[in-house]
Design a protein around this motif. Structure first.
Motif, PDB file in Angstrom:
ATOM      1  N   PRO A 112       0.770  -1.228  -0.011  1.00  0.00           N
ATOM      2  CA  PRO A 112       0.087   0.024   0.072  1.00  0.00           C
ATOM      3  C   PRO A 112       1.088   1.315   0.016  1.00  0.00           C
ATOM      4  CG  PRO A 112      -0.876  -1.565   1.721  1.00  0.00           C
ATOM      5  CD  PRO A 112       0.315  -2.034   1.236  1.00  0.00           C
ATOM      6  N   LEU A 113       2.142   1.313   0.574  1.00  0.00           N
ATOM      7  CA  LEU A 113       2.701   2.443   0.848  1.00  0.00           C
ATOM      8  C   LEU A 113       3.550   2.640  -0.619  1.00  0.00           C
ATOM      9  CD1 LEU A 113       4.165   4.736   2.284  1.00  0.00           C
ATOM     10  CD2 LEU A 113       5.925   3.243   2.953  1.00  0.00           C
ATOM     11  N   ARG A 114       3.841   1.632  -1.431  1.00  0.00           N
ATOM     12  CA  ARG A 114       4.320   1.715  -2.811  1.00  0.00           C
ATOM     13  C   ARG A 114       3.490   2.482  -3.496  1.00  0.00           C
ATOM     14  NH1 ARG A 114       5.689  -3.342  -4.289  1.00  0.00           N
ATOM     15  NH2 ARG A 114       3.425  -3.541  -5.145  1.00  0.00           N
ATOM     16  N   ASP A 115       1.927   2.083  -3.434  1.00  0.00           N
ATOM     17  CA  ASP A 115       0.872   2.468  -4.129  1.00  0.00           C
ATOM     18  C   ASP A 115       0.447   4.173  -3.732  1.00  0.00           C
ATOM     19  OD1 ASP A 115       0.688   0.320  -5.704  1.00  0.00           O
ATOM     20  OD2 ASP A 115      -0.971  -0.537  -4.312  1.00  0.00           O
ATOM     21  N   LEU A 116       1.087   4.341  -2.527  1.00  0.00           N
ATOM     22  CA  LEU A 116       0.741   5.866  -2.016  1.00  0.00           C
ATOM     23  C   LEU A 116       1.558   6.784  -2.580  1.00  0.00           C
ATOM     24  CD1 LEU A 116      -1.134   7.522  -0.230  1.00  0.00           C
ATOM     25  CD2 LEU A 116       0.417   6.653   1.895  1.00  0.00           C
ATOM     26  N   ASP A 117       2.988   6.348  -2.428  1.00  0.00           N
ATOM     27  CA  ASP A 117       4.142   7.280  -2.577  1.00  0.00           C
ATOM     28  C   ASP A 117       5.403   6.479  -2.787  1.00  0.00           C
ATOM     29  OD1 ASP A 117       4.681  10.644  -2.262  1.00  0.00           O
ATOM     30  OD2 ASP A 117       6.373   9.380  -1.759  1.00  0.00           O
ATOM     31  N   GLU A 118       5.937   6.551  -3.957  1.00  0.00           N
ATOM     32  CA  GLU A 118       6.987   5.628  -4.113  1.00  0.00           C
ATOM     33  C   GLU A 118       8.471   6.369  -3.289  1.00  0.00           C
ATOM     34  OE1 GLU A 118       7.247   5.657  -8.432  1.00  0.00           O
ATOM     35  OE2 GLU A 118       6.141   3.800  -8.663  1.00  0.00           O
ATOM     36  N   VAL A 119       8.594   7.683  -3.232  1.00  0.00           N
ATOM     37  CA  VAL A 119       9.370   7.820  -2.347  1.00  0.00           C
ATOM     38  C   VAL A 119       9.487   7.518  -1.093  1.00  0.00           C
ATOM     39  CG1 VAL A 119      10.730  10.094  -1.640  1.00  0.00           C
ATOM     40  CG2 VAL A 119       9.990   9.961  -4.027  1.00  0.00           C
ATOM     41  N   PHE A 124      10.884   3.764   3.421  1.00  0.00           N
ATOM     42  CA  PHE A 124      10.387   2.906   4.462  1.00  0.00           C
ATOM     43  C   PHE A 124      11.193   1.376   4.035  1.00  0.00           C
ATOM     44  CE2 PHE A 124       7.822  -0.569   5.946  1.00  0.00           C
ATOM     45  CZ  PHE A 124       7.459   0.026   7.296  1.00  0.00           C
ATOM     46  N   ALA A 125      11.101   1.028   2.634  1.00  0.00           N
ATOM     47  CA  ALA A 125      11.782  -0.019   2.415  1.00  0.00           C
ATOM     48  C   ALA A 125      13.395  -0.099   2.828  1.00  0.00           C
ATOM     49  CB  ALA A 125      11.788  -0.436   0.852  1.00  0.00           C
ATOM     50  N   SER A 126      13.961   1.136   2.754  1.00  0.00           N
ATOM     51  CA  SER A 126      15.558   1.179   3.080  1.00  0.00           C
ATOM     52  C   SER A 126      15.878   0.778   4.583  1.00  0.00           C
ATOM     53  CB  SER A 126      16.163   2.452   2.455  1.00  0.00           C
ATOM     54  OG  SER A 126      15.586   3.307   3.376  1.00  0.00           O
ATOM     55  N   ARG A 142      14.937   0.129  -9.960  1.00  0.00           N
ATOM     56  CA  ARG A 142      15.094  -0.748 -11.215  1.00  0.00           C
ATOM     57  C   ARG A 142      13.731  -1.640 -11.280  1.00  0.00           C
ATOM     58  NH1 ARG A 142      20.644  -2.897 -12.327  1.00  0.00           N
ATOM     59  NH2 ARG A 142      21.487  -0.804 -11.968  1.00  0.00           N
ATOM     60  N   ARG A 143      13.525  -2.227  -9.894  1.00  0.00           N
ATOM     61  CA  ARG A 143      12.551  -3.169  -9.730  1.00  0.00           C
ATOM     62  C   ARG A 143      11.177  -2.241  -9.840  1.00  0.00           C
ATOM     63  NH1 ARG A 143       8.995  -5.068  -6.529  1.00  0.00           N
ATOM     64  NH2 ARG A 143       9.863  -4.126  -4.349  1.00  0.00           N
ATOM     65  N   LEU A 144      10.946  -1.035  -9.275  1.00  0.00           N
ATOM     66  CA  LEU A 144       9.754  -0.255  -9.419  1.00  0.00           C
ATOM     67  C   LEU A 144       9.544   0.192 -10.688  1.00  0.00           C
ATOM     68  CD1 LEU A 144      10.283   2.056  -6.137  1.00  0.00           C
ATOM     69  CD2 LEU A 144       8.304   0.399  -6.596  1.00  0.00           C
ATOM     70  N   ARG A 145      10.686   0.426 -11.401  1.00  0.00           N
ATOM     71  CA  ARG A 145      10.123   0.633 -12.903  1.00  0.00           C
ATOM     72  C   ARG A 145       9.773  -0.143 -13.745  1.00  0.00           C
ATOM     73  NH1 ARG A 145      15.691   4.641 -13.224  1.00  0.00           N
ATOM     74  NH2 ARG A 145      14.700   6.504 -12.563  1.00  0.00           N
ATOM     75  N   ARG A 148       6.283  -0.614 -13.181  1.00  0.00           N
ATOM     76  CA  ARG A 148       5.387   0.255 -13.700  1.00  0.00           C
ATOM     77  C   ARG A 148       5.249   0.454 -15.384  1.00  0.00           C
ATOM     78  NH1 ARG A 148       7.464   6.017 -13.107  1.00  0.00           N
ATOM     79  NH2 ARG A 148       7.852   5.427 -11.153  1.00  0.00           N
ATOM     80  N   GLU A 149       6.384   0.055 -15.968  1.00  0.00           N
ATOM     81  CA  GLU A 149       6.572  -0.256 -17.355  1.00  0.00           C
ATOM     82  C   GLU A 149       5.828  -1.156 -18.037  1.00  0.00           C
ATOM     83  OE1 GLU A 149      10.430   1.057 -18.178  1.00  0.00           O
ATOM     84  OE2 GLU A 149      10.310   2.806 -17.107  1.00  0.00           O
ATOM     85  N   PRO A 150       4.910  -1.434 -19.095  1.00  0.00           N
ATOM     86  CA  PRO A 150       4.544  -2.437 -19.409  1.00  0.00           C
ATOM     87  C   PRO A 150       5.797  -3.087 -20.406  1.00  0.00           C
ATOM     88  CG  PRO A 150       3.515  -0.615 -20.820  1.00  0.00           C
ATOM     89  CD  PRO A 150       4.421  -0.004 -19.662  1.00  0.00           C
TER      90      PRO A 150
END
Length: 166
Positions: A112-119, A124-126, A142-145, A148-150
């Motif tokens: 849910p936090l990734r969906d709310l705000d990636e920064v 948090f993940a760090s 890179r994993r986030l990108r 997000r990208e198809p």
């Protein structure tokens, strides 16, 4: 269950209903002593087991406080934080277990936090995953990108490559 009117030790359940989200049970009761009716709401306690072995009751506010620190300086409202805390609690309760490892709470926050705000997610993940170098951040970005990208279709050329004609 004590009667709130006469303090009699026993009561009879007349009606029992689950809440919409299934996290609580509402019971209408009748006191056999004074014939007064009253309502009780029962919820299950979630117990969190920390790495040290110490157990404590789940606290949504504690989750929100941790996420709030990750969101510091970001355009995230208190309402959004409250919704995230609720999502996390529902996800944990949906597992159907009364005892959960603290690690599971952190995992439930990440999506849910990734969906709310990636920064805020990266912050948090760090901490949660113990990033130790820039390469840890780079791999996560890179994993986030990639999520997000198809993915390119087979008939479309990948970026920087010419199409292959048969």
């Amino acid at each position: 269950m004590h009667c709130p009117f006469c303090r009699h030790l026993d009561s009879r359940v007349i009606d029992s209903r689950s809440s919409e989200d299934g996290t609580a049970t509402r019971r209408r009761r009748l006191c056999p002593e004074c014939n007064q009716r009253f309502t009780t709401v029962e919820t299950t306690l979630l117990t969190i087991v920390k790495r040290s072995g110490v157990t404590e009751q789940f606290c949504r506010e504690k989750v929100i406080a941790g996420v709030r620190r990750a969101c510091q300086g970001r355009p995230v409202s208190e309402d959004a934080l409250a919704r995230l805390g609720q999502q996390v609690e529902y996800a944990l309760r949906a597992r159907g277990r009364a005892r959960l490892a603290a690690h599971e709470v952190g995992l439930a926050v990440l999506g849910p936090l990734r969906d709310l705000d990636e920064v805020a997610y990266l912050r948090f993940a760090s901490v949660y995953r113990g990033f130790e170098s820039l390469s840890d951040f780079d791999a996560e970005i890179r994993r986030l990108r990639a999520e997000r990208e198809p993915a390119p279709h087979d008939d479309e050329p990948a970026e920087g490559r010419e199409p292959v004609h048969a």
